[in-house]
Design an enzyme around this catalytic site. Structure first.
Site, mmCIF file in Angstrom:
data_model
loop_
_atom_site.group_PDB
_atom_site.id
_atom_site.type_symbol
_atom_site.label_atom_id
_atom_site.label_comp_id
_atom_site.label_asym_id
_atom_site.label_seq_id
_atom_site.Cartn_x
_atom_site.Cartn_y
_atom_site.Cartn_z
ATOM 1 C CB CYS A 44 44.661 31.194 36.968
ATOM 2 S SG CYS A 44 44.011 32.208 38.289
ATOM 3 C CE1 TYR A 183 41.483 43.242 32.851
ATOM 4 C CE2 TYR A 183 41.576 42.806 30.497
ATOM 5 C CZ TYR A 183 40.846 43.067 31.637
ATOM 6 O OH TYR A 183 39.496 43.161 31.569
ATOM 7 C CB ILE A 184 49.995 41.503 31.174
ATOM 8 C CG1 ILE A 184 49.137 40.241 31.330
ATOM 9 C CG2 ILE A 184 51.442 41.242 31.603
ATOM 10 C CD1 ILE A 184 49.626 39.023 30.576
ATOM 11 C CD GLU A 187 46.632 42.890 36.863
ATOM 12 O OE1 GLU A 187 45.432 42.905 37.155
ATOM 13 O OE2 GLU A 187 47.303 41.841 36.819
ATOM 14 C CD GLU A 203 48.134 49.438 22.841
ATOM 15 O OE1 GLU A 203 48.302 48.727 23.832
ATOM 16 O OE2 GLU A 203 47.694 48.984 21.751
ATOM 17 C CG MET A 320 41.173 34.778 26.520
ATOM 18 S SD MET A 320 42.444 35.205 25.346
ATOM 19 C CE MET A 320 43.538 33.829 25.474
ATOM 20 C CG LEU A 321 38.702 37.777 32.308
ATOM 21 C CD1 LEU A 321 37.491 38.637 32.611
ATOM 22 C CD2 LEU A 321 39.979 38.449 32.806
ATOM 23 C CG HIS A 323 36.086 35.623 36.912
ATOM 24 N ND1 HIS A 323 37.306 36.257 36.977
ATOM 25 C CD2 HIS A 323 35.285 36.450 36.221
ATOM 26 C CE1 HIS A 323 37.228 37.414 36.363
ATOM 27 N NE2 HIS A 323 36.007 37.553 35.885
ATOM 28 C CG HIS A 450 26.370 56.822 55.429
ATOM 29 N ND1 HIS A 450 26.933 57.419 54.313
ATOM 30 C CD2 HIS A 450 26.645 57.618 56.492
ATOM 31 C CE1 HIS A 450 27.529 58.545 54.694
ATOM 32 N NE2 HIS A 450 27.357 58.683 56.009
#
Ligand SMILES: Cc1cc2nc3c(=O)[nH]c(=O)nc-3n(C[C@H](O)[C@H](O)[C@H](O)COP(=O)(O)OP(=O)(O)OC[C@H]3O[C@@H](n4cnc5c(N)ncnc54)[C@H](O)[C@@H]3O)c2cc1C
Ligand SMILES: NC(=O)c1ccc[n+]([C@@H]2O[C@H](COP(=O)([O-])OP(=O)(O)OC[C@H]3O[C@@H](n4cnc5c(N)ncnc54)[C@H](O)[C@@H]3O)[C@@H](O)[C@H]2O)c1
Length: 467
Positions: A44, A183-184, A187, A203, A320-321, A323, A450
């Site tokens: 990370c 994701y990769i 991004e 893909e 697989m993150l 956090h 608001h």
């Protein structure tokens, strides 16, 4: 701490998972050591979240300042916008160095012993580092993952590379193929197109972004891929990639297994998933074997089948993150301290930091329907749109929507998916709601300030609750 052991806890791997576990272990009064055989901070900090978000931040600003039409609508005119690739790369690099230093210092300051070298399980409650053996009452495996590179791919790190090299932005290819629309892939397509590269995204599955809720994937394609310099190919595997100039990519139809195309491009980013780093860890010394895909099996307490041996993070393959890895570390330490705890994966959010962002928490619609048919309930969903949100209109950022998925009978919130400006920040109120198993009727009564972007969720809850 027992006198029988050198440490209460030894953690193998100083990525975000190991770091989170170590900080919590110190807070719980455990004598703790962490073993690392590479740079501190793991994927990370050094090769993942941090450098990629730095590149996304800088390239996102280039995209924004070059969107002349959009700026003009806000009354702003800008001249030519230039950037320096090397300086953007340095921004990412400097951030990595800073965060690596902060992470290392936080461990040292709190009295965590950093043991440099390769950690292996040397027996029950024993870890070897180099030729030294340390004993510990408990051991956490937090060894992470590395890029998966399919057979037939020739990596040279310059023209054919993985995210490990891409985050350094050493060159800016004119035409880059990205293998994988996860994701990769998503991004980096954002970074490359913002900085002027053309992208071909390949893909293997029939749909792009197969991990997202199907409605969100469709809209993401409309917003993030179609209007940009991105060509896409689906249902084809990259079966052979030859590095060089040009890079040659052989595409094979996923169904017929026939080669259907050979692409010639300037560079190729291989973003086809990640595999666990669980080889040569000495697991056989305690009778533990990783599963077929190499992941270490754990229960929701993060316990392996061996007493006093725990595993967290990418090495478990659960989610697989970054956090998620830290959350798992905290749960493992809680259990080590005899305070029963489990990980609630359903309430852990995920986000892609594209422009605009995509985020979600909980189930996709197909997953919710599957659960519904197994447990005998019907699933409903409502959507609300950024184009109807005052703050988004003021910002001139009206693309996107929020989709909420809930049980028709009880109103329990099952999943929330957002694509739109600041989606990665907006998701957390939904995450808290899912953790508390809230209903859309209750959520519809929360008063939102608001004008804020979070009113997109307010609107969706109200529609669901018919208010
Ligand atoms: C390009 C990219 C972007 C990403 N962006 C995000 C994002 O925006 N948000 C997000 O949540 N996640 C993101 N991720 C995923 C995130 O990086 C990982 O989920 C996270 O790093 C996993 O943490 P970990 O502690 O399990 O493993 P790692 O961070 O991989 O750390 C494991 C550590 O263990 C060490 N190690 C391994 N074996 C041994 C051994 N035997 N002895 C000693 N040390 C050992 C390794 O050297 C490494 O330092 C991204 C990943 C990539 C590749
Ligand atoms: N923002 C974030 O949280 C973030 C950002 C980057 C990475 N990550 C983490 O890193 C991990 C790895 O990311 P990723 O994008 O490499 O993996 P991924 O699993 O998200 O996507 C990989 C994609 O590649 C496709 N694929 C595999 N082999 C192929 C082939 N030979 N030809 C064509 N397509 C092929 C797969 O079908 C899949 O859609 C993710 O699991 C994610 O958890 C997270």
């Amino acid at each position: 701490m027992s006198d029988k052991f050198d440490y209460d806890l030894i953690i193998i791997g100083a990525g975000v998972g190991g770091h989170g576990a170590a900080l919590h272990a110190i807070a719980c009064g455990l004598k703790t050591a962490i073993v690392e055989d590479n740079v501190m901070g793991g994927t990370c900090v050094n090769r993942g979240c941090i450098p990629s978000k730095a590149l996304l931040a800088a390239s996102g600003k280039v995209r924004e300042m070059r969107a002349k039409h959009h700026l003009k609508a806000l009354g702003i005119e800008v001249g030519e916008v230039n950037f320096d690739r090397g300086a953007i790369a340095s921004h990412a690099d400097n951030l990595v160095l800073k965060l690596r230093g902060d992470l290392t210092n936080s461990l040292k300051r709190l009295g965590v012993d950093i043991l440099e070298g390769r950690g292996r399980i040397a027996g029950e409650q024993k870890v070897s580092v180099g030729n030294k053996i340390y004993t510990a009452k408990d051991i956490i495996l937090a060894t992470g993952s590395e890029p998966f590179v399919p057979r037939g791919v020739q990596l040279d790190g310059k023209t054919v590379y993985t995210s490990d090299q891409a985050v350094r932005l050493e060159t800016l290819p004119q035409w880059v193929a990205i293998i994988g629309s996860g994701y990769i892939g998503l991004e980096f397509a954002d970074v490359y197109t913002a900085l002027g590269s053309e992208v071909t995204m390949i893909e293997a599955l029939d749909v792009l972004m197969p991990g997202f809720d199907p409605d969100i994937a469709k809209i993401a394609e409309r917003i993030l891929l179609k209007p940009r310099d991105i060509e896409t190919r689906t249902g084809v595997f990259a079966t052979k990639i030859t590095a060089g100039s040009p890079v040659k990519i052989e595409l094979t139809d996923a169904k017929t297994k026939k080669v259907v195309e050979v692409l010639e491009v300037d560079a190729c980013l291989v973003a086809t998933g990640r595999i666990p780093l669980t080889k040569d860890l000495g697991l056989e010394n305690v009778g533990l074997a990783p599963n077929q895909r190499g992941f270490i099996e754990v229960d929701d307490r993060m316990a392996t089948s061996v007493p006093h041996l725990w595993a967290i993070g990418d090495a478990t393959g659960k989610m697989m993150l970054a956090h998620a890895a830290s959350a798992q570390g905290i749960v493992a330490v809680e259990n080590i301290c005899d305070r029963p705890a489990t990980v609630d994966y359903q309430s852990i959010p995920a986000a892609a930091f594209t422009h605009p962002e995509v985020s979600f928490v909980g189930l996709t619609e197909p997953q919710a329907k599957e659960k519904g048919s197994a447990e005998g309930f019907k699933v409903a969903n409502t959507k609300s749109y950024f184009k109807g949100n005052s703050k988004a209109i003021a910002e001139g950022e009206t693309e996107g929507l929020a989709k909420i998925i809930y049980r028709e009978d009880t109103g329990e919130l099952l999943g929330v998916h957002i694509i739109g400006i600041h989606a990665a920040d907006l998701i957390h109120e939904a995450s808290a709601a899912i953790r508390d198993r809230q209903t859309v009727q209750k959520l519809a009564t929360i008063v939102h300030a608001h004008p804020t972007l979070s009113e997109v969720l307010d609107e969706a809850y109200k529609r669901a609750a018919h208010i």
